[in-house]
Design a protein around this motif. Structure first.
Motif: not given
Length: 202
Positions: A118-123
């Motif tokens: 999962a890409p950052m930021p992991r909202t």
């Protein structure tokens, strides 16, 4: 919307952290707040797939058992990259068969995010739905949302649940690192309670 004029309120939770938080938030309103454990209540099965559905189950069971007005909440962390999971299953992820282990639950959340890169930021958002129910069955519903991101490793010893891995938007520390006064002023539960106070107490 019905005004709340009662002097006693039962908060339908066995979670000491939630009860303390609710007592602090309602302290200015001269309401005696008690919890489900003190009333000898058993937690009902939460069989709904929504926060409001589960909150209504808890509120109705407690109101019918005690004859008191009841405030019940269902809340959880919704992680965007996990399609909103754990959501209503936030506490279930911590179940061990011998109590709840939120360290295990936090590790699972991060592990699943890592598994899909999962890409950052992991909202994510902490969401809280409150159901305030009177003994006659009337209820009012209030919601609060705290946006932020999931971080790793867990940070801080304050709070409860997933607080040590949740960093609210606009802050550089997690809920687990915040003093209770600060957390209580901005939490998803505080926002839902603020909506309730404006709606039925003010």
């Amino acid at each position: 919307m019905r005004r709340f004029d009662e002097r006693r309120l039962l908060v339908a939770t066995h979670n000491a952290g939630k009860l303390a938080e609710m007592r602090a938030l309602l302290a200015p309103y001269d309401v005696e707040v008690t919890g489900a454990a003190a009333a000898g209540l058993v937690e009902p099965a939460e069989t709904e797939s929504t926060f409001v559905g589960n909150a209504r189950i808890k509120a109705r069971a407690a109101a019918e058992a005690t004859g008191l007005p009841v405030l019940a909440d269902d809340s959880g962390i919704c992680i965007d990259a996990l399609d909103g999971a754990p959501g209503v299953y936030t506490a279930d992820w911590a179940e061990t068969g011998n109590g709840r282990d939120f360290g295990m639950a936090m590790a699972r959340a991060w592990r699943e995010l890592e598994a899909i890169s999962a890409p950052m930021p992991r909202t994510a958002q902490f969401r809280c739905t409150l159901v305030l129910m009177w003994p006659d069955g009337h209820d009012e519903v209030f919601e609060g949302v705290l946006p932020g991101q999931v971080v790793w490793p867990p940070r801080g010893e304050e709070g409860h649940g997933y607080d040590p891995i949740f960093q609210p938007d606009g802050h550089d520390v997690t809920l687990g690192q915040m003093p209770p006064e600060l957390k209580n002023s901005l939490s998803h539960r505080a926002r839902a309670v603020a909506a309730m106070i404006e709606g039925v107490f003010a």
